[in-house]
Structure formats: structure tokens, C-alpha cells
Design a protein around this motif. Sequence first.
Motif, mmCIF file in Angstrom:
data_model
loop_
_atom_site.group_PDB
_atom_site.id
_atom_site.type_symbol
_atom_site.label_atom_id
_atom_site.label_comp_id
_atom_site.label_asym_id
_atom_site.label_seq_id
_atom_site.Cartn_x
_atom_site.Cartn_y
_atom_site.Cartn_z
ATOM 1 N N ALA A 95 0.918 -1.066 -0.033
ATOM 2 C CA ALA A 95 0.065 0.096 -0.002
ATOM 3 C C ALA A 95 0.867 1.221 0.138
ATOM 4 O O ALA A 95 0.569 2.235 -0.528
ATOM 5 C CB ALA A 95 -0.906 0.017 1.084
ATOM 6 N N LEU A 96 1.931 1.150 0.746
ATOM 7 C CA LEU A 96 2.878 2.379 0.923
ATOM 8 C C LEU A 96 3.731 2.399 -0.484
ATOM 9 O O LEU A 96 3.795 3.835 -0.946
ATOM 10 C CB LEU A 96 3.880 2.518 2.045
ATOM 11 C CG LEU A 96 4.787 3.411 2.057
ATOM 12 C CD1 LEU A 96 3.989 4.676 2.254
ATOM 13 C CD2 LEU A 96 5.612 3.180 3.321
ATOM 14 N N ASP B 104 2.562 1.887 -3.440
ATOM 15 C CA ASP B 104 1.493 2.290 -4.350
ATOM 16 C C ASP B 104 1.437 3.747 -4.108
ATOM 17 O O ASP B 104 1.172 4.625 -5.006
ATOM 18 C CB ASP B 104 0.265 1.535 -4.419
ATOM 19 C CG ASP B 104 0.482 0.007 -4.924
ATOM 20 O OD1 ASP B 104 1.565 -0.037 -5.494
ATOM 21 O OD2 ASP B 104 -0.408 -0.721 -4.463
ATOM 22 N N GLU B 105 1.356 4.010 -2.726
ATOM 23 C CA GLU B 105 0.884 5.475 -2.423
ATOM 24 C C GLU B 105 2.129 6.467 -2.897
ATOM 25 O O GLU B 105 1.897 7.451 -3.479
ATOM 26 C CB GLU B 105 0.722 5.568 -0.956
ATOM 27 C CG GLU B 105 0.313 7.063 -0.212
ATOM 28 C CD GLU B 105 0.586 7.218 0.959
ATOM 29 O OE1 GLU B 105 0.224 5.964 1.887
ATOM 30 O OE2 GLU B 105 0.968 7.985 1.534
ATOM 31 N N ASP C 113 2.033 6.615 -6.637
ATOM 32 C CA ASP C 113 0.949 7.434 -7.047
ATOM 33 C C ASP C 113 1.314 8.843 -6.781
ATOM 34 O O ASP C 113 0.449 9.847 -7.692
ATOM 35 C CB ASP C 113 -0.209 7.137 -6.488
ATOM 36 C CG ASP C 113 -0.810 5.783 -6.891
ATOM 37 O OD1 ASP C 113 -0.356 5.176 -8.000
ATOM 38 O OD2 ASP C 113 -1.634 4.983 -6.300
ATOM 39 N N SER C 114 1.909 9.472 -5.710
ATOM 40 C CA SER C 114 2.321 10.514 -5.669
ATOM 41 C C SER C 114 3.204 11.237 -6.733
ATOM 42 O O SER C 114 3.442 12.595 -6.577
ATOM 43 C CB SER C 114 2.993 10.959 -4.192
ATOM 44 O OG SER C 114 4.213 10.288 -4.159
ATOM 45 N N GLN D 135 5.668 14.159 7.179
ATOM 46 C CA GLN D 135 5.000 12.862 7.355
ATOM 47 C C GLN D 135 5.817 11.927 7.764
ATOM 48 O O GLN D 135 5.464 10.928 8.569
ATOM 49 C CB GLN D 135 4.650 12.628 5.839
ATOM 50 C CG GLN D 135 3.883 11.052 5.538
ATOM 51 C CD GLN D 135 2.555 11.339 6.233
ATOM 52 O OE1 GLN D 135 1.692 12.200 6.218
ATOM 53 N NE2 GLN D 135 2.272 10.330 7.250
#
Lengths: 237, 108
Positions: free
Chosen positions: A118-119, A121-122, A125-126, A183
Motif C-alpha cells: 500500500a505504501l 503504491d501510495e 501514485d504521488s 509525514q
Amino acid sequence: MTPHDSDERVLDAEDLVVHRGSTLILTSASLRLDRGTITALAGRNGAGKSTLFDAIAGVRPPTSGRLRIGALTRWRWRQHHVAHMGLFFWPQQGYLSRALSVETQCTWMAARWDTPRALHDEVLDSLPTELRRTEVLALSPGERRRVEAAILRLRQPLVVLADEPFAGAAPIAAELFATHLQQLARDGAAVCFTSHEWWIVEAFAHRVVHCTSRTTLDVGTPRAARENHAFRTDFLG
Amino acid sequence: MSPARALTAPFATLALRRAIPIWVGVRLVSVAVLALGGSLHRLWSLDTALWSVAMGVLLVAVRERTEWRESTLLGNLGVPRVTLTAIAGAMLLLIEVIAQLVAARVLA
């Protein structure tokens, strides 16, 4: 629990002595970083900020000193040792190979450190699609730094040392890089960066460490640093 | 991409990108030196091959000192910097062996 309780301290670099050839650059310099905090290492040009980062990151190891990251302590170290201890080094010159695409290096980093899908992909995607497929050689310095700020999240580091991550960046780009560092701190990392831009230090740092006279002094919050006579005289002018 | 391939493919790419230009460069120097000495027939001899590999490995090692970003990337991946030099050196040796085999076949 306060940020200075021992459980919260993730990096403790003590009594680092650094020589370059026969020249003494740092004597008894220390850096202590706490989980979830952003620390600015500030000082004049040539004060030894980058040298201190290089020494802690193991790029140019110190002559003597002790380094604790998490529960592990070392007296001699190289960069691959501290990487396994959880430290990620982001030098001013960048850390990505110019010969490989952004996406390849993302996948490499994620596979090496078992980043959750998930990370991964995140982070991908960013980044705009055209940036992902590009070789790093073709990126502008600003784009490269944007990519590097995103990719370092894939390591999920305990400690991040970022040397001049905002140098030459437009204010909007600097804010974007700072968002990535914030973050990381929210995720529990201890982040330390060097900068000559006081507005960035005031806006994003929780603490300031003054690098001066071949050593380091913790001068507290940015507000306390501003009121510190020695810091004001040496750095702010 | 499988995790194993994701880990090894970039290494192989970086090592090849170091080894091939250096091997080509060293071999071009060999051609020039041997042609000047009038002994071009020794291009695929054992001593020329050994010289090429020795010079190539030396140049690969020198490049490790200049490729600062790649060294830092490897460090952040928890890999000793010398690993890429070792792989590139091994690839250079492999390229030389393949070139020798091809040359022997062509010249036979």
C-alpha cells in the motif's frame, strides 16, 4: 512521556571527532534525535554540518566516537551498517543512480526493505507518470529532489539525515519537501535537516542544534534559538 | 516484478553500465598500442587479455570513487559500496572471456 525520555531518543551520536587528512574538522560533536521530531542543524558555511552528517551516516566515518540508533550501538561504522540500523541519508548531491528510472529505483528500495504494498503504491501514485518512467539523469534538480523526498518514505526509516534538502528550491517546492519530512516525523521517524533558510527552520523544525566552533550545541526551539545571543551572532547576524 | 528480480536486475544493469564502456575503452587502447607497435596479431593473446582485465578492474574501482550517488544509494540499501565494483569487475572478466571465445572461433 516527554520527547527527551530515553525510549523516545532514537539517535545518539556522542563525542564525534572528525579529521580530513591531518586537519581537525569536528571535536566532540554530538547529535541527539528524538522519535517524531524534526531537528534543524544550523550553522555558518564551513561550520561542519555536512561533515557531521557524513560522519554519522558512515560516508566518511569519524576518527572516534559512538553511535547509537534504536537499541544498537557501534564504535566503528560504514553507511551500510547504519542503513541496517534504520538510518536513511539524503545528501545534498542526491542519492539516486542517474542510470536507472525512478520506478526501478522505487521498486528496488521497496523490495529491499519489504515496504508494504500500500505504501509502495501510495509513493508511486504521488509522482506524475512521466516522472516515474524517466531516468534520473533527465530530471531537473528540483524534480530529482521531489522524487528523492518521496522515495525515502519507502525505507520507513527510524532516522533521516537530510543535508540541505531545500537548497535552491522555490518556496512552494520547499513546502512540498517539508511535507514529506513532516509525514516521516508523524510516522515516528526522527528527522534532522540542514538549512541556511531561517524561515524554513522556524516553520518546520521543533528543535535547533547549532554547529559552531567544531562542535554542536542544542539551542532548543527555533524561538529559543532566536533569543540565544551566541546563535544570533554566529548564524542569524 | 518478482522481489528477487526487483533486487538483482538493477544491480546487473548498473554493473553492465560500468563494465561495458570500460572494457570497450581498454580494448580500443589495446588496438591503438598494438597497431603502433606493429603487433596487432597479439590483440587476442593471453597477455593482452590479462592486461585488459587488470586495467578494466582498476578503472571500475576508480569509478566507484566518482559515482557518489550510486554509492549512497547502495549504502541506503544496506549494501557495501564495494559490492557493485566486485560485480562489475566479474562482468568485465566475463565479457573478456566471451570476446576471447568469439575471437578464437572467428580466427580459427
